[in-house]
Design an enzyme around this catalytic site. Structure first.
Site, mmCIF file in Angstrom:
data_model
loop_
_atom_site.group_PDB
_atom_site.id
_atom_site.type_symbol
_atom_site.label_atom_id
_atom_site.label_comp_id
_atom_site.label_asym_id
_atom_site.label_seq_id
_atom_site.Cartn_x
_atom_site.Cartn_y
_atom_site.Cartn_z
ATOM 1 N N SER A 109 0.756 -1.420 -0.123
ATOM 2 C CA SER A 109 -0.043 -0.164 -0.077
ATOM 3 C C SER A 109 0.922 1.195 0.033
ATOM 4 C CB SER A 109 -0.922 0.030 1.380
ATOM 5 O OG SER A 109 -1.837 0.911 1.055
ATOM 6 N N ASP A 126 -9.849 -5.084 -4.581
ATOM 7 C CA ASP A 126 -9.294 -3.695 -4.033
ATOM 8 C C ASP A 126 -9.573 -2.607 -4.937
ATOM 9 O OD1 ASP A 126 -7.423 -1.896 -3.165
ATOM 10 O OD2 ASP A 126 -5.550 -2.972 -3.326
ATOM 11 N N HIS A 141 -8.029 -5.369 -0.342
ATOM 12 C CA HIS A 141 -6.533 -4.735 0.069
ATOM 13 C C HIS A 141 -5.875 -5.299 1.140
ATOM 14 C CE1 HIS A 141 -3.936 -1.444 -0.558
ATOM 15 N NE2 HIS A 141 -4.073 -0.887 0.587
#
EC number: 3.1.1.1
Length: 314
Positions: A158, A254, A286
């Site tokens: 991320s 995601d 995610h």
């Protein structure tokens, strides 16, 4: 009697709230666990200071199986959390690092960069750069004795994947003798003003992510700031990416899925001379591997990351 309950000035859900007196209350990513011997993987870990002036720290890991004189890849890891939450001692990240180190047989340095809003961007990038450029100067025995500095990898999930991307450019442009073998970007946090893919239909989620970024990096460019949009005006050309290999992983559900795929496609079409691969996990969202570390999909992703680091075809 006057209420002592603090008044909320700003809600940035689901991560944090800012009270009218300026204090920040984080709603996630605040749990911590100590380093040490992991009884499941046999991986050892300890906390170290990288920069005493700022308090920048890291959690370093080494596998159980390493032998005296053996040199293994060095992996700098950057955690996610939208630049707002989490740390190297967050239990889910600690578990994930133990698994990666055990599977990939690497020395790992998980960087505890400072968070926004107390430390606005680009602090996270500067802290991460400090960790990278000083990795030898800190004189850490586990690095000196076991790390192969010619096999250096930057890995993150991320926001941490975003950091890895920017460090690869900065390392190439600097006068430091840093040679990055590869970067692993897990569910990279890239964004943009113009919606693509699932962002078009999921307006609420798009606005939420827009709000996160505008909070950590307020600017007139918004989500087209080069820090978050690698294809915006002012972003460096991907052909100049400073590493030999790249691995990108995306998750089907995601909201960032299409951004990761776009990065892969643009990198393939660029003048970059390295090798890139992409892996998509079906039916997952995610950073699922952080919260479901023992699921089959998470274990497969870690396996593929280990193969990538050790230059073995999956």
């Amino acid at each position: 009697m006057e209420s002592t309950k603090k008044q909320v000035s700003l809600e940035l859900l689901p991560w944090l709230v800012v009270h009218t007196d300026g204090t920040v209350e984080r709603l996630a990513g605040t749990e911590v666990c100590p380093p040490g011997l992991d009884p499941i993987t046999g991986v050892f870990s300890k906390d170290i200071i990288i920069e005493p002036k700022t308090g920048l720290s890291a959690r370093i890991y080494r596998p159980f199986s390493i032998q005296p004189g053996q040199k293994i890849p060095l992996m700098l890891y950057f955690h996610g959390g939208a630049f707002l939450i989490s740390s190297t001692s967050f239990p889910s990240y600690h578990t994930s690092l133990n698994k990666i180190v055990n599977q990939a047989n690497v020395i790992a340095v998980s960087v505890n960069y400072r968070l926004a809003p107390e430390h606005p961007l680009p602090t996270a990038y500067e802290d991460s750069w400090t960790a990278l450029k000083n990795i030898q100067a800190i004189n850490e025995p586990w690095i000196n004795d076991y790390a192969d500095l010619d096999s250096l990898f930057l890995v993150g999930d991320s926001a941490g994947a975003n950091i890895s991307h920017h460090l690869a450019f900065r390392a190439k442009q600097s006068d430091q003798t840093l040679k990055i073998k590869g970067i692993g970007m897990i569910h990279p946090y890239f964004w943009g003003t113009q919606p693509i893919g699932a962002e078009i239909k999921d307006e609420a989620r798009k606005q939420m992510v827009d709000g996160w970024w505008e909070f950590v990096c307020p600017s007139e460019k918004g989500s087209d700031d080069p820090w978050i949009n690698p294809f915006a005006d002012g972003s460096p050309d991907l052909g100049g990416l400073g590493c030999e290999r790249v691995m990108i992983t995306v998750a089907e559900k995601d909201i960032l899925n299409e951004r990761g795929k776009m990065y892969y496609e643009r990198l393939v079409k660029s003048e970059w001379k390295g090798k890139v691969e992409i892996m998509e996990t079906k039916e997952k969202d995610h950073v699922f591997h952080i919260f479901e570390p023992d699921c089959d999909e998470a274990m497969e992703m870690v396996r593929c990351l280990a193969l990538f680091i050790n230059q073995v075809e999956a």
